[in-house]
Design a protein around this motif. Structure first.
Motif, PDB file in Angstrom:
ATOM      1  N   ILE A   1      -5.575  -6.582   9.573  1.00 17.85           N
ATOM      2  CA  ILE A   1      -6.413  -6.484   8.471  1.00 17.85           C
ATOM      3  C   ILE A   1      -6.451  -5.041   7.855  1.00 17.85           C
ATOM      4  O   ILE A   1      -6.102  -4.686   6.947  1.00 17.85           O
ATOM      5  N   ILE A   2      -7.133  -4.203   8.724  1.00 19.97           N
ATOM      6  CA  ILE A   2      -7.371  -2.983   8.245  1.00 19.97           C
ATOM      7  C   ILE A   2      -6.200  -1.952   7.907  1.00 19.97           C
ATOM      8  O   ILE A   2      -6.209  -1.547   6.722  1.00 19.97           O
ATOM      9  N   LEU A   3      -5.203  -2.122   8.804  1.00 17.20           N
ATOM     10  CA  LEU A   3      -3.923  -1.133   8.464  1.00 17.20           C
ATOM     11  C   LEU A   3      -3.370  -1.762   7.100  1.00 17.20           C
ATOM     12  O   LEU A   3      -2.874  -0.600   6.380  1.00 17.20           O
ATOM     13  N   PRO A   4      -2.923  -2.865   6.862  1.00 16.02           N
ATOM     14  CA  PRO A   4      -2.266  -3.294   5.644  1.00 16.02           C
ATOM     15  C   PRO A   4      -3.218  -3.081   4.434  1.00 16.02           C
ATOM     16  O   PRO A   4      -2.442  -2.575   3.694  1.00 16.02           O
ATOM     17  N   ILE A   5      -4.452  -3.111   4.692  1.00 13.40           N
ATOM     18  CA  ILE A   5      -5.385  -2.826   3.524  1.00 13.40           C
ATOM     19  C   ILE A   5      -5.305  -1.230   3.142  1.00 13.40           C
ATOM     20  O   ILE A   5      -5.232  -0.767   1.950  1.00 13.40           O
ATOM     21  N   LEU A   6      -5.450  -0.384   4.152  1.00 11.31           N
ATOM     22  CA  LEU A   6      -5.410   1.029   4.089  1.00 11.31           C
ATOM     23  C   LEU A   6      -3.967   1.372   3.332  1.00 11.31           C
ATOM     24  O   LEU A   6      -3.874   2.336   2.509  1.00 11.31           O
ATOM     25  N   ASN A   7      -3.059   0.729   4.048  1.00 10.96           N
ATOM     26  CA  ASN A   7      -1.685   1.099   3.277  1.00 10.96           C
ATOM     27  C   ASN A   7      -1.518   0.571   1.756  1.00 10.96           C
ATOM     28  O   ASN A   7      -0.713   1.137   1.049  1.00 10.96           O
TER      29      ASN A   7
ATOM     30  N   ASN B   1      -3.614   0.933  -0.150  1.00 14.21           N
ATOM     31  CA  ASN B   1      -4.315   2.379  -1.065  1.00 14.21           C
ATOM     32  C   ASN B   1      -3.505   3.644  -0.698  1.00 14.21           C
ATOM     33  O   ASN B   1      -3.879   4.342  -0.122  1.00 14.21           O
ATOM     34  N   ARG B   2      -2.712   3.860  -1.593  1.00 13.02           N
ATOM     35  CA  ARG B   2      -1.649   4.925  -1.273  1.00 13.02           C
ATOM     36  C   ARG B   2      -2.230   6.409  -2.046  1.00 13.02           C
ATOM     37  O   ARG B   2      -1.558   7.199  -1.917  1.00 13.02           O
ATOM     38  N   SER B   3      -3.238   6.258  -2.663  1.00 17.79           N
ATOM     39  CA  SER B   3      -4.005   7.242  -3.465  1.00 17.79           C
ATOM     40  C   SER B   3      -4.779   8.064  -2.408  1.00 17.79           C
ATOM     41  O   SER B   3      -4.915   9.342  -2.796  1.00 17.79           O
ATOM     42  N   ARG B   4      -4.970   7.648  -1.136  1.00 18.05           N
ATOM     43  CA  ARG B   4      -5.756   8.389  -0.182  1.00 18.05           C
ATOM     44  C   ARG B   4      -4.863   8.496   1.131  1.00 18.05           C
ATOM     45  O   ARG B   4      -3.980   7.707   1.253  1.00 18.05           O
ATOM     46  N   TYR B   5      -5.221   9.430   1.888  1.00 19.40           N
ATOM     47  CA  TYR B   5      -4.676   9.699   3.309  1.00 19.40           C
ATOM     48  C   TYR B   5      -5.671   9.143   4.172  1.00 19.40           C
ATOM     49  O   TYR B   5      -6.877   9.657   4.009  1.00 19.40           O
ATOM     50  N   TRP B   6      -5.310   8.231   5.089  1.00 20.16           N
ATOM     51  CA  TRP B   6      -6.536   7.575   5.935  1.00 20.16           C
ATOM     52  C   TRP B   6      -6.137   8.202   7.477  1.00 20.16           C
ATOM     53  O   TRP B   6      -4.882   8.111   8.026  1.00 20.16           O
ATOM     54  N   LYS B   7      -7.057   8.096   8.321  1.00 24.30           N
ATOM     55  CA  LYS B   7      -6.942   8.192   9.717  1.00 24.30           C
ATOM     56  C   LYS B   7      -7.851   7.257  10.331  1.00 24.30           C
ATOM     57  O   LYS B   7      -8.995   6.927   9.711  1.00 24.30           O
ATOM     58  N   ILE B   8      -7.916   6.778  11.576  1.00 21.65           N
ATOM     59  CA  ILE B   8      -8.809   6.041  12.252  1.00 21.65           C
ATOM     60  C   ILE B   8      -8.812   6.639  13.620  1.00 21.65           C
ATOM     61  O   ILE B   8      -8.232   7.016  14.404  1.00 21.65           O
ATOM     62  N   ASP B   9     -10.476   6.793  13.951  1.00 19.54           N
ATOM     63  CA  ASP B   9     -10.539   7.415  15.272  1.00 19.54           C
ATOM     64  C   ASP B   9     -11.511   6.265  15.961  1.00 19.54           C
ATOM     65  O   ASP B   9     -12.468   5.832  15.405  1.00 19.54           O
TER      66      ASP B   9
ATOM     67  N   GLN C   1      -0.179  13.830  -4.779  1.00 21.88           N
ATOM     68  CA  GLN C   1       0.926  13.020  -5.253  1.00 21.88           C
ATOM     69  C   GLN C   1       2.212  13.923  -5.400  1.00 21.88           C
ATOM     70  O   GLN C   1       2.154  15.199  -5.776  1.00 21.88           O
ATOM     71  N   THR C   2       3.428  13.606  -4.821  1.00 19.13           N
ATOM     72  CA  THR C   2       4.635  14.071  -5.062  1.00 19.13           C
ATOM     73  C   THR C   2       5.551  13.110  -5.462  1.00 19.13           C
ATOM     74  O   THR C   2       5.319  12.094  -5.613  1.00 19.13           O
ATOM     75  N   ARG C   3       6.832  13.634  -5.754  1.00 15.37           N
ATOM     76  CA  ARG C   3       7.921  12.985  -6.660  1.00 15.37           C
ATOM     77  C   ARG C   3       8.218  11.669  -5.680  1.00 15.37           C
ATOM     78  O   ARG C   3       8.505  10.803  -5.914  1.00 15.37           O
ATOM     79  N   HIS C   4       8.372  12.407  -4.099  1.00 18.66           N
ATOM     80  CA  HIS C   4       8.860  11.330  -3.230  1.00 18.66           C
ATOM     81  C   HIS C   4       7.782  10.145  -2.993  1.00 18.66           C
ATOM     82  O   HIS C   4       8.124   8.877  -2.808  1.00 18.66           O
ATOM     83  N   SER C   5       6.449  10.379  -2.953  1.00 18.24           N
ATOM     84  CA  SER C   5       5.524   9.580  -2.885  1.00 18.24           C
ATOM     85  C   SER C   5       5.393   8.505  -4.119  1.00 18.24           C
ATOM     86  O   SER C   5       5.243   7.260  -4.169  1.00 18.24           O
ATOM     87  N   GLN C   6       5.579   8.987  -5.287  1.00 21.92           N
ATOM     88  CA  GLN C   6       5.725   8.325  -6.382  1.00 21.92           C
ATOM     89  C   GLN C   6       6.935   7.330  -6.453  1.00 21.92           C
ATOM     90  O   GLN C   6       6.829   6.098  -6.940  1.00 21.92           O
ATOM     91  N   ASP C   7       8.055   7.823  -6.123  1.00 21.54           N
ATOM     92  CA  ASP C   7       9.296   7.067  -6.126  1.00 21.54           C
ATOM     93  C   ASP C   7       9.408   5.878  -4.879  1.00 21.54           C
ATOM     94  O   ASP C   7       9.839   4.793  -5.176  1.00 21.54           O
ATOM     95  N   ASN C   8       8.732   6.421  -3.729  1.00 20.56           N
ATOM     96  CA  ASN C   8       8.877   5.486  -2.575  1.00 20.56           C
ATOM     97  C   ASN C   8       7.333   4.552  -2.457  1.00 20.56           C
ATOM     98  O   ASN C   8       6.738   4.304  -1.642  1.00 20.56           O
ATOM     99  N   SER C   9       7.143   3.711  -3.505  1.00 14.12           N
ATOM    100  CA  SER C   9       6.093   2.913  -4.031  1.00 14.12           C
ATOM    101  C   SER C   9       6.065   1.815  -2.801  1.00 14.12           C
ATOM    102  O   SER C   9       4.849   1.347  -2.553  1.00 14.12           O
ATOM    103  N   LYS C  10       6.942   1.359  -2.188  1.00 20.39           N
ATOM    104  CA  LYS C  10       7.018   0.393  -0.966  1.00 20.39           C
ATOM    105  C   LYS C  10       6.830   0.706   0.178  1.00 20.39           C
ATOM    106  O   LYS C  10       6.935   0.032   1.413  1.00 20.39           O
ATOM    107  N   ALA C  11       6.556   2.324   0.392  1.00 22.78           N
ATOM    108  CA  ALA C  11       6.747   2.655   1.486  1.00 22.78           C
ATOM    109  C   ALA C  11       5.485   2.301   2.291  1.00 22.78           C
ATOM    110  O   ALA C  11       4.309   1.950   1.848  1.00 22.78           O
ATOM    111  N   VAL C  12       5.511   2.051   3.867  1.00 21.56           N
ATOM    112  CA  VAL C  12       4.326   2.092   4.359  1.00 21.56           C
ATOM    113  C   VAL C  12       3.799   3.301   5.411  1.00 21.56           C
ATOM    114  O   VAL C  12       4.640   3.656   5.906  1.00 21.56           O
ATOM    115  N   PHE C  13       2.873   3.756   4.762  1.00 20.91           N
ATOM    116  CA  PHE C  13       2.432   5.000   5.628  1.00 20.91           C
ATOM    117  C   PHE C  13       1.758   5.147   6.895  1.00 20.91           C
ATOM    118  O   PHE C  13       1.046   3.865   6.924  1.00 20.91           O
ATOM    119  N   ASP C  14       2.120   5.778   7.606  1.00 19.41           N
ATOM    120  CA  ASP C  14       1.540   5.864   9.180  1.00 19.41           C
ATOM    121  C   ASP C  14       0.064   6.203   8.945  1.00 19.41           C
ATOM    122  O   ASP C  14      -0.225   7.397   8.316  1.00 19.41           O
TER     123      ASP C  14
END
Length: 277
Positions: free
Chosen positions: A190-196, A198-206, A253-266
């Motif tokens: 649930i949580i990780l897919p939802i956070l991923n 929303n690529r406009s933000r950087y997320w972390k979980i503690d 935002q970088t060119r890489h993050s804009q081009d890699n729209s389907k990437a799953v961010f860690d």
């Protein structure tokens, strides 16, 4: 038939039975505001005019703690306190309970209690700095249908992310322990897919594993020992829940993050030990 904890009818009926206007602290199933205050201070956004929301506040809302003396250091930075629950019964109880207290005389902050479903909130996007849940997600995951449970929790998380400011905090107070089946559902499905999403933000979980403090437990006496003699030994800290803190920050935002729209961010996930005092 299993109890449907996602039902408004269930909670309205329950609060009709258990809620009185006499302050009873005996049925607090999680942790008090005082126990969680050190964590809140650690993560509290370093800004003024903070808007704080508690979802599914129930009849023992954490948010009332911000009006206590223990939170004096935080009060100056708080603009508004909101608490919602989809049970009209408990909202009526809270309004009556705290209108009869001296809250308005001792604090500049008045809590706005609203009957509202956390799965479909009326607040505008990016409105809150700090969102708290104590037990609502746990209750929703207890639904008889696993698919329905995940759908309910997904809606709550999505609404929390939507209404959270870009640098805001979501704090989930839970009995869900690490490496449990419920943990895999809540975090991994649930949580990780939802956070991923929303690529406009950087997320972390503690994840803060809450443990009861060591106590002195009487040791069994031998028959030869005197009756008034008691030996004791420390008891190891016992885990009794976890506080999950989701922190957001602006992703550049970088060119890489804009081009890699389907990437799953860690999403960094860090585990901490937290001893309740």
């Amino acid at each position: 038939m299993a109890t449907d904890y996602s039902s408004e009818e269930y909670w309205n009926n329950r609060y009709c039975r258990v809620c009185t206007f006499v302050e009873e602290e005996s049925h607090e199933w999680y942790y008090s505001f005082e126990v969680l205050l050190p964590l809140m201070k650690k993560y509290f956004p370093k800004t003024s005019d903070l808007r704080i929301l508690e979802v599914g506040c129930g009849d023992r809302p954490l948010i009332v703690g911000f009006n206590h003396s223990a939170a004096d250091l935080l009060k100056d930075s708080i603009l508004s306190l909101d608490a919602i629950d989809f049970s009209q019964t408990v909202i009526d109880v809270l309004k009556t309970r705290y209108s009869n207290s001296d809250e308005k005389e001792t604090s500049q902050i008045v809590i706005d209690y609203k009957c509202m479903d956390a799965r479909k909130m009326i607040y505008e996007s990016e409105y809150f700095d700090f969102i708290i849940d104590k037990g609502t997600i746990d209750a929703m995951l207890c639904s008889e249908s696993s698919k329905r449970a995940q759908n309910n929790v997904s809606k709550i998380i999505k609404e929390a992310v939507r209404t959270l400011k870009s640098t805001g905090i979501i704090m989930i107070v839970s009995h869900i322990e690490l490496e449990s089946d419920e943990f895999d559902i809540l975090i991994m499905k649930i949580i990780l897919p939802i956070l991923n999403e929303n690529r406009s933000r950087y997320w972390k979980i503690d994840a803060h594993v809450v443990s009861k403090p060591s106590v002195e437990e009487p040791k069994k006496k031998s028959k030869r020992q005197k009756r008034d003699t008691v030996e004791s030994h420390p008891v190891e800290n016992e885990s009794f829940g976890t506080v999950y803190v989701i922190t957001g920050s602006v992703r550049r935002q970088t060119r890489h993050s804009q081009d890699n729209s389907k990437a799953v961010f860690d999403v960094p996930f860090t585990v901490h030990e937290y001893a309740a005092e």
